[in-house]
Scaffold this motif. Structure first.
Motif, mmCIF file in Angstrom:
data_model
loop_
_atom_site.group_PDB
_atom_site.id
_atom_site.type_symbol
_atom_site.label_atom_id
_atom_site.label_comp_id
_atom_site.label_asym_id
_atom_site.label_seq_id
_atom_site.Cartn_x
_atom_site.Cartn_y
_atom_site.Cartn_z
ATOM 1 N N ILE A 1 1.034 -1.104 0.001
ATOM 2 C CA ILE A 1 0.097 0.176 -0.073
ATOM 3 C C ILE A 1 1.075 1.470 0.041
ATOM 4 O O ILE A 1 0.608 2.240 -0.718
ATOM 5 N N ILE A 2 1.863 1.248 0.977
ATOM 6 C CA ILE A 2 2.828 2.304 0.819
ATOM 7 C C ILE A 2 3.647 2.674 -0.543
ATOM 8 O O ILE A 2 3.647 3.507 -0.992
ATOM 9 N N ALA A 3 3.780 1.498 -1.085
ATOM 10 C CA ALA A 3 4.371 1.547 -2.383
ATOM 11 C C ALA A 3 3.417 2.075 -3.560
ATOM 12 O O ALA A 3 3.802 3.310 -4.364
ATOM 13 N N ILE A 4 2.141 1.836 -3.616
ATOM 14 C CA ILE A 4 1.268 2.600 -4.285
ATOM 15 C C ILE A 4 1.004 3.820 -3.835
ATOM 16 O O ILE A 4 0.760 4.692 -4.745
ATOM 17 N N TYR A 5 0.983 4.061 -2.623
ATOM 18 C CA TYR A 5 0.956 5.666 -2.020
ATOM 19 C C TYR A 5 1.941 6.558 -2.804
ATOM 20 O O TYR A 5 1.713 7.592 -2.915
ATOM 21 N N PHE A 6 3.133 6.009 -2.565
ATOM 22 C CA PHE A 6 4.228 6.745 -3.160
ATOM 23 C C PHE A 6 4.050 7.020 -4.695
ATOM 24 O O PHE A 6 4.408 8.222 -5.057
ATOM 25 N N ILE A 7 3.567 6.237 -5.330
ATOM 26 C CA ILE A 7 3.401 6.293 -6.812
ATOM 27 C C ILE A 7 2.382 7.259 -7.360
ATOM 28 O O ILE A 7 2.280 8.237 -8.089
ATOM 29 N N TYR A 8 1.275 7.141 -6.235
ATOM 30 C CA TYR A 8 -0.133 8.208 -6.862
ATOM 31 C C TYR A 8 -0.213 9.296 -6.038
ATOM 32 O O TYR A 8 -0.943 10.132 -6.305
ATOM 33 N N ALA A 9 0.327 9.265 -4.861
ATOM 34 C CA ALA A 9 -0.056 10.443 -3.887
ATOM 35 C C ALA A 9 0.929 11.488 -3.759
ATOM 36 O O ALA A 9 0.888 12.490 -3.055
ATOM 37 N N PHE A 10 2.202 11.104 -4.203
ATOM 38 C CA PHE A 10 3.360 12.215 -4.058
ATOM 39 C C PHE A 10 3.551 13.011 -5.516
ATOM 40 O O PHE A 10 4.536 12.911 -6.233
ATOM 41 N N ASP A 11 2.579 13.736 -5.578
ATOM 42 C CA ASP A 11 2.661 14.528 -6.899
ATOM 43 C C ASP A 11 3.653 15.379 -6.973
ATOM 44 O O ASP A 11 4.202 15.667 -8.253
ATOM 45 N N LYS A 12 4.195 15.934 -5.693
ATOM 46 C CA LYS A 12 5.326 16.913 -6.251
ATOM 47 C C LYS A 12 6.825 16.177 -6.314
ATOM 48 O O LYS A 12 7.723 16.895 -6.639
ATOM 49 N N PHE A 13 6.789 14.836 -6.207
ATOM 50 C CA PHE A 13 7.997 14.213 -6.440
ATOM 51 C C PHE A 13 8.238 13.652 -8.086
ATOM 52 O O PHE A 13 7.060 13.617 -8.427
ATOM 53 N N SER A 14 9.389 13.521 -8.415
ATOM 54 C CA SER A 14 9.662 13.250 -9.752
ATOM 55 C C SER A 14 9.308 11.816 -9.727
ATOM 56 O O SER A 14 9.377 11.155 -8.894
ATOM 57 N N ALA A 15 9.580 11.288 -10.958
ATOM 58 C CA ALA A 15 9.266 10.002 -11.388
ATOM 59 C C ALA A 15 10.288 8.935 -10.675
ATOM 60 O O ALA A 15 10.118 7.838 -10.126
ATOM 61 N N LYS A 16 11.350 9.528 -10.914
ATOM 62 C CA LYS A 16 12.697 8.817 -10.141
ATOM 63 C C LYS A 16 12.445 8.436 -8.673
ATOM 64 O O LYS A 16 12.726 7.294 -8.303
ATOM 65 N N THR A 17 12.173 9.722 -8.011
ATOM 66 C CA THR A 17 12.030 9.615 -6.631
ATOM 67 C C THR A 17 10.676 8.755 -6.245
ATOM 68 O O THR A 17 10.875 7.835 -5.096
ATOM 69 N N LYS A 18 9.768 8.659 -6.756
ATOM 70 C CA LYS A 18 8.590 7.759 -6.692
ATOM 71 C C LYS A 18 8.991 6.279 -6.594
ATOM 72 O O LYS A 18 8.787 5.490 -5.997
ATOM 73 N N ILE A 19 9.587 6.325 -8.008
ATOM 74 C CA ILE A 19 10.198 4.755 -7.883
ATOM 75 C C ILE A 19 11.251 4.306 -7.103
ATOM 76 O O ILE A 19 11.119 3.295 -6.403
ATOM 77 N N PHE A 20 12.049 5.205 -6.658
ATOM 78 C CA PHE A 20 13.080 4.860 -5.663
ATOM 79 C C PHE A 20 12.278 4.598 -4.145
ATOM 80 O O PHE A 20 12.583 3.386 -3.677
ATOM 81 N N LEU A 21 11.308 5.273 -4.004
ATOM 82 C CA LEU A 21 10.757 4.994 -2.543
ATOM 83 C C LEU A 21 9.724 3.735 -3.013
ATOM 84 O O LEU A 21 9.799 2.993 -1.754
ATOM 85 N N ALA A 22 9.101 3.708 -3.775
ATOM 86 C CA ALA A 22 8.583 2.556 -4.014
ATOM 87 C C ALA A 22 9.247 1.200 -3.918
ATOM 88 O O ALA A 22 8.881 0.172 -3.505
ATOM 89 N N ALA A 23 10.482 1.200 -4.558
ATOM 90 C CA ALA A 23 11.327 -0.038 -4.668
ATOM 91 C C ALA A 23 11.773 -0.480 -3.261
ATOM 92 O O ALA A 23 11.932 -1.481 -2.763
ATOM 93 N N ILE A 24 11.904 0.641 -2.365
ATOM 94 C CA ILE A 24 12.504 0.634 -1.144
ATOM 95 C C ILE A 24 11.507 -0.118 -0.190
ATOM 96 O O ILE A 24 11.569 -1.363 0.740
ATOM 97 N N SER A 25 10.029 0.247 -0.570
ATOM 98 C CA SER A 25 8.940 -0.482 0.231
ATOM 99 C C SER A 25 8.723 -1.962 -0.102
ATOM 100 O O SER A 25 8.589 -2.712 0.740
#
Length: 615
Positions: A145-169
């Motif tokens: 759920i947190i990985a999905i949250y990083f991808i869809y709810a972090f609008d101000k973050f770049s795609a690379k940042t979203k992917i990085f955070l989702a990958a950690i999760s």
């Protein structure tokens, strides 16, 4: 409205306050050697990385070890940790829903969120709630759920940042349970639709898949599961696996095998319908811009009516020109991305349930009915359906009443299940509490056949391999986490009556038995000065100040309650059957005792049984 949101949490906290027990149980006892090595400074990475059953529970081991060190292994700290995981999961789901629903219909959104609260905090997961060790089920869900949250709810973050955070999760989830590896797979569509050029998208997905493969490779290092996997079971017994799979899906709502299978089939079919509805069925809308090239907007974006006709809110990444398509050809094709997070969650639940079925189906569908720990995975499917159904009805205001009826039915089902579970757990609570009492007096339990092997042995109730419990208790004492008394007093005469050993009826005659026979004894035990009644009756032979057997005080005793005029004595009887091999050859006397935990003393029940064991 707030009351409806938090009521399931309050019900859960009440349940845990009344029925959780601070004592290690089953697999938890395998962790004590790690605790000892950590305390001595000898722990290594592989102590945590080694396979546990079929899983690498690296992250849970680290969490439990930290909690144990901080609380002297109060297992209720692990239970609190599970609750915290689910609270975070709930907030993340609500945030994702708020974004995906675009606040178009707050009534549907609130109804969906309340239903999700009821499911996430439901008592149908009682095995996982009461056994802190299984926090890994909740953590695996949280990571997805947190990985999905990083991808869809972090609008101000770049795609690379979203992917990085989702990958950690996802990486954390992968080494929480083997099911966590599936999160990499189900998130591939979400990674693909992140904003960017086609080459960037292909590159991201490639990197994501490589990370998935890397996680699988690391997972496979020295992978030696406790039981050999049976990859061909599906071809050998397909219907067995299918029935088990559907039963797991229906288990959160129904706890009877055939109805659970049918319910699972309905849930599975509903998900397939919504998948085709949102992904395969084209939605045609006249979407035309005022530009001369009449650029069509819509691949993987909202229908124009989702955006209230304002196409300026549609992200540019969904312009068909970016994909090299001729705009004239795709002028009318519109795809709905609001469903993607929920389809991802539902797919994860289905794959996880299928993997569980392949590993456990050989034990039969009835095994699924008593394994409420699997509901934590299958609940995600129901959650996904709740939001998919909401999206389906979002533009159909006249159907809002259908959603309300659906919500009432779901709530009713979960409340009925909760009442059933509370009653069931209440009846088995003496067995759970007896483990705590048993652990405290472990130094007084003999290595008799009964204590080592009987299903009624209080040590066996903690772990079938009783040597693990004894070894773990020694480590806990060594670390100063618990004290195990060794010089307790045995009280043979008291002013108050604590109970009787009255079966078989006490006589002056000696009971003569062969060594290969079994003996059945029974009676009743109470504490008139306390609301909390004894959980264990302990049996000793001769003058021994140790116990060769025990009985759980949990049988109906309406006669005792009637005589003593109190309902608290309704379940004060006990009975136990044991082999004569647990007794010495020759004549002896069997006495029954209860443990007075307030004064830390053993109190003898009235009467005794004379026995002569013949070889």
């Amino acid at each position: 409205m707030l009351t409806l949101y938090i009521f399931p949490v309050l019900l859960l906290l009440w349940f845990l306050t009344n029925f959780s027990v601070n004592v290690p149980y089953w697999d938890q006892w395998r962790l004590t050697p790690i605790f000892e090595r950590v305390a001595e400074g000898n722990a290594t990475f592989f102590d945590f990385f080694t396979v546990h059953g079929h899983h690498r529970i690296l992250i849970p081991k680290l969490i439990i070890t930290a909690l144990a060190s901080a609380t002297k292994w109060n297992t209720q700290a692990e239970i609190i940790c599970s609750v915290i995981f689910v609270i975070i999961t709930f907030f993340a789901i609500c945030k994702i829903a708020e974004i995906q629903f675009q606040n178009k219909n707050k009534n549907i959104l609130h109804i969906a969120n309340i239903l999700v609260s009821i499911l996430l905090f439901s008592l149908v997961q009682h095995q996982n709630w009461l056994w802190g060790f299984t926090l890994f089920w909740f953590l695996t869900n949280l990571c997805l759920i947190i990985a999905i949250y990083f991808i869809y709810a972090f609008d101000k973050f770049s795609a690379k940042t979203k992917i990085f955070l989702a990958a950690i999760s996802c990486f954390i989830g992968s080494f929480t349970l083997i099911q966590g590896l599936f999160s990499w797979f189900v998130l591939i569509p979400s990674i693909f639709w992140l904003e960017g050029k086609p080459k960037q998208k292909i590159s991201r997905v490639t990197i994501w898949i490589l990370l998935f493969i890397l996680s699988c490779f690391i997972y496979s290092i020295n992978y030696n599961p406790i039981r050999e996997p049976k990859p061909f079971l599906f071809t050998e017994q397909p219907f067995l696996i299918i029935n088990y799979f559907l039963a797991i899906l229906g288990l959160p709502l129904v706890r009877i095998s055939i109805p659970a299978i049918l319910t699972g089939l309905i849930l599975f079919s509903s998900f397939i319908f919504f998948t085709f509805y949102f992904l395969k069925k084209p939605w045609f809308n006249e979407v035309r811009s005022q530009n001369s090239d009449r650029e069509a907007v819509g691949l993987a974006t909202y229908r124009s009516d989702f955006c209230n006709g304002d196409l300026s809110s549609v992200p540019k990444i969904f312009s068909l020109k970016r994909w090299g398509f001729r705009p004239n050809y795709f002028d009318k094709f519109i795809f709905v991305p609001a469903a993607i997070p929920w389809l991802t969650i539902g797919t994860f639940s289905l794959i996880s349930a299928l993997s569980i079925s392949v590993g456990r189906a050989e034990y039969g569908v009835e095994n699924a009915m008593i394994s409420s720990r699997y509901t934590t995975t299958s609940i995600l499917l129901i959650i996904s359906l709740i939001y998919l159904f909401g999206l389906f009805l979002q533009q159909q205001q006249k159907y809002l009443s259908i959603y309300k009826i659906f919500a009432v039915v779901m709530t009713g089902i979960m409340m009925v299940n909760s009442v059933y579970i509370v009653g069931n757990v209440k009846s088995s609570f003496p067995y759970m509490e007896s483990r705590k009492e048993c652990l405290e007096i472990i130094n007084y339990l003999e290595d008799s056949e009964f204590i080592q092997e009987s299903q009624d042995s209080c040590l066996v109730l903690m772990n079938g391999k009783t040597w693990l419990v004894r070894e773990g208790a020694e480590i806990m004492a060594k670390l100063g986490w618990r004290k195990f008394p060794q010089n307790l007093e045995f009280i043979t005469e008291t002013k108050q009556t604590y109970g009787y050993l009255d079966y078989p009826q006490t006589t002056e005659n000696t009971l003569i038995i062969n060594r290969d026979e079994t003996v059945s004894l029974g009676g009743w035990a109470i504490r008139q000065d306390k609301n909390k009644q004894p959980n264990l009756v302990l049996l000793s032979s001769g003058q021994n100040k140790s116990f060769f057997a025990n009985a759980i005080v949990n049988l109906e005793s309406n006669d005792i309650a009637k005589v003593l005029k109190s309902k608290k004595y309704n379940r004060a009887r006990w009975k136990v059957t044991f082999s004569a091999k647990s007794l010495p050859v020759g004549e002896t006397v069997i006495n029954a005792w209860v443990y007075n935990y307030d004064k830390q003393e053993f109190v003898k029940l009235n009467d005794q049984i004379k026995v002569r064991v013949e070889a």
